[in-house]
Scaffold this active site. Structure first.
Site, PDB file in Angstrom:
ATOM      1  N   GLU A  21      39.594  42.700  31.747  1.00 17.84           N
ATOM      2  CA  GLU A  21      40.315  41.853  32.790  1.00 17.84           C
ATOM      3  C   GLU A  21      40.067  40.394  32.709  1.00 17.84           C
ATOM      4  O   GLU A  21      38.893  39.868  32.006  1.00 17.84           O
ATOM      5  CB  GLU A  21      40.088  42.648  34.090  1.00 17.84           C
ATOM      6  CG  GLU A  21      38.633  42.469  34.422  1.00 17.84           C
ATOM      7  CD  GLU A  21      38.396  42.539  35.832  1.00 17.84           C
ATOM      8  OE1 GLU A  21      38.961  41.731  36.525  1.00 17.84           O
ATOM      9  OE2 GLU A  21      37.509  43.423  36.246  1.00 17.84           O
ATOM     10  N   LYS A 159      30.545  48.158  43.853  1.00 13.58           N
ATOM     11  CA  LYS A 159      29.401  47.358  44.551  1.00 13.58           C
ATOM     12  C   LYS A 159      29.136  47.999  45.964  1.00 13.58           C
ATOM     13  O   LYS A 159      30.007  48.525  46.602  1.00 13.58           O
ATOM     14  CB  LYS A 159      29.680  45.655  44.919  1.00 13.58           C
ATOM     15  CG  LYS A 159      29.335  44.940  43.598  1.00 13.58           C
ATOM     16  CD  LYS A 159      29.956  43.575  43.831  1.00 13.58           C
ATOM     17  CE  LYS A 159      31.347  43.378  44.416  1.00 13.58           C
ATOM     18  NZ  LYS A 159      32.344  43.877  43.250  1.00 13.58           N
TER      19      LYS A 159
HETATM   20  N1  PSU Z   1      33.688  43.534  41.122  1.00 12.41           N
HETATM   21  C1  PSU Z   1      32.851  42.749  40.660  1.00 12.41           C
HETATM   22  N2  PSU Z   1      33.585  41.568  39.977  1.00 12.41           N
HETATM   23  C2  PSU Z   1      34.886  41.122  40.053  1.00 12.41           C
HETATM   24  C3  PSU Z   1      35.610  42.414  40.661  1.00 12.41           C
HETATM   25  C4  PSU Z   1      34.930  43.128  41.077  1.00 12.41           C
HETATM   26  O1  PSU Z   1      31.749  42.852  40.521  1.00 12.41           O
HETATM   27  O2  PSU Z   1      35.399  40.021  39.677  1.00 12.41           O
HETATM   28  C5  PSU Z   1      37.183  42.069  40.897  1.00 12.41           C
HETATM   29  C6  PSU Z   1      38.133  42.943  39.534  1.00 12.41           C
HETATM   30  O3  PSU Z   1      38.896  42.399  39.154  1.00 12.41           O
HETATM   31  C7  PSU Z   1      38.677  43.912  40.786  1.00 12.41           C
HETATM   32  C8  PSU Z   1      38.796  43.034  42.055  1.00 12.41           C
HETATM   33  O4  PSU Z   1      39.825  44.461  40.279  1.00 12.41           O
HETATM   34  O5  PSU Z   1      37.579  42.503  42.142  1.00 12.41           O
HETATM   35  C9  PSU Z   1      38.807  43.909  43.354  1.00 12.41           C
HETATM   36  O6  PSU Z   1      39.502  42.921  44.350  1.00 12.41           O
HETATM   37  P1  PSU Z   1      39.998  43.528  45.693  1.00 12.41           P
HETATM   38  O7  PSU Z   1      38.792  44.398  46.355  1.00 12.41           O
HETATM   39  O8  PSU Z   1      40.276  42.334  46.238  1.00 12.41           O
HETATM   40  O9  PSU Z   1      41.005  44.341  45.421  1.00 12.41           O
END
Ligand code: PSU
Ligand code: MN
Length: 303
Positions: A21, A159
């Site tokens: 990604e 996380k």
């Molecule tokens: N967790 C991390 N670093 C990140 C992300 C998640 O430690 O950069 C990113 C990933 O791309 C994940 C996104 O798909 O955050 C999820 O975001 P949201 O909670 O806004 O859907």
């Protein structure tokens, strides 16, 4: 969709390819370090015998596999790249925008390209409600997309800023098997274990690949989550972790930060306040996950 010659050739041959990604580069790591990590991650995939395919949208065009110059653009401090979840792909393409794809966005594109394995950092999940609220309604699209997209995602759990128990429940509802890689507990990103037990554990890339194949054979459309704990020597000390988490959550609440901005803001707080410890932890777990993803991709090809 533009697929690089190298990735297209590997896919045509039935060879091992790992999707990567771009949100974790553009929005999850600081400029400078992100560019180094982009190279290290691709190198780790190659070292394990697979072809890396970093995915992003450039000028409204989906790219599967990026050149060095394209990675430079994505990782630049002033790139202005949007954070693209699955729902944002149509707008970004039609409006000729640049964007970095989240797990949801990347998995959607990877499946369309015929890639079966995806290595990343932390999965999105169910967010905890802000103080005074009973529900946050902030549930990452990563969950929905994996429920309808047959790819195997290798991550270090979610996380601890998220509601881990609720995230695991939603994965069950959506028929996504969660496999602990040599662990019985769901990993918590910076920490090897949360207190939440898992139903299934695998000991090798071959076992993970066999599960993905058997899962798919049941006619289910859902993907598989392979949960790989952060390497022990990179795990953050629990006191530091808990303090940064409490501070970061308070910052988010005070700033009224919402939606897609929450994760980048928390990550930035960790990275700027831990003297580099969280950054090194983040990089170590991503490298470990993409290596395992490559091993699973190789195993899938020899099944
Ligand atoms: N967790 C991390 N670093 C990140 C992300 C998640 O430690 O950069 C990113 C990933 O791309 C994940 C996104 O798909 O955050 C999820 O975001 P949201 O909670 O806004 O859907
Ligand atoms: Mn969200």
């Amino acid at each position: 969709m533009r697929i690089t010659d190298e990735v297209a050739a590997a896919l045509a041959d039935g060879g091992p390819v790992v999707a990567l990604e771009s949100t974790l580069l553009a929005h999850g790591l600081p400029p400078g370090r992100n560019r180094e990590v982009a190279t290290e991650v691709e190198g780790a995939v190659r070292a394990a015998g697979a072809i890396p395919a970093t995915i992003a949208v450039l000028d409204g065009q989906i790219h599967v596999g990026l050149t060095d110059a394209q990675l430079d653009r994505l990782c630049a401090a002033d790139s202005g790249f949007a954070k693209l979840s699955a729902r944002d792909l149509g707008p970004a393409i039609a409006l000729s925008r640049d964007g970095a794809t989240t797990i949801a966005g990347t998995a959607t594109i990877a499946h369309a390209a015929g890639i079966r394995v995806f290595g990343t950092g932390g999965f999105g999940g169910v967010h905890l409600p802000a103080a005074g609220e009973s529900l946050s309604w902030d549930v990452s699209a990563d969950l929905d997309v994996l429920s309808g997209t047959p790819v195997t995602v290798v991550c270090s759990g979610v996380k601890s800023v998220l509601d881990i128990g609720a995230t695991i429940e939603v994965l069950e509802t959506r028929s996504v098997p969660v496999l602990g890689y040599r662990t019985d507990f769901f990993p918590a990103f910076y920490r090897r274990e949360s207190r939440f037990p898992l139903s299934w554990r695998v000991e090798s890339p071959a076992e993970a690949a066999a599960v993905a194949t058997a899962h798919r054979a049941q006619g289910l459309r859902s993907g598989v989550l392979l949960a790989n704990p952060i390497p022990a020597d990179a795990e953050m000390p629990s006191e530091l972790h808990d303090r940064l988490l409490a501070e970061g959550m308070a910052k988010v609440a005070e700033g009224g930060v919402r939606g897609g901005d929450v994760t980048p803001m928390l990550l930035e707080h960790f990275h700027t306040s831990s003297g580099g410890v969280s950054l090194d932890a983040n990089v170590a777990l991503v490298l470990s996950n993409v290596t395992l993803a490559a091993q699973v991709a190789v195993a899938l090809c020899t099944n």
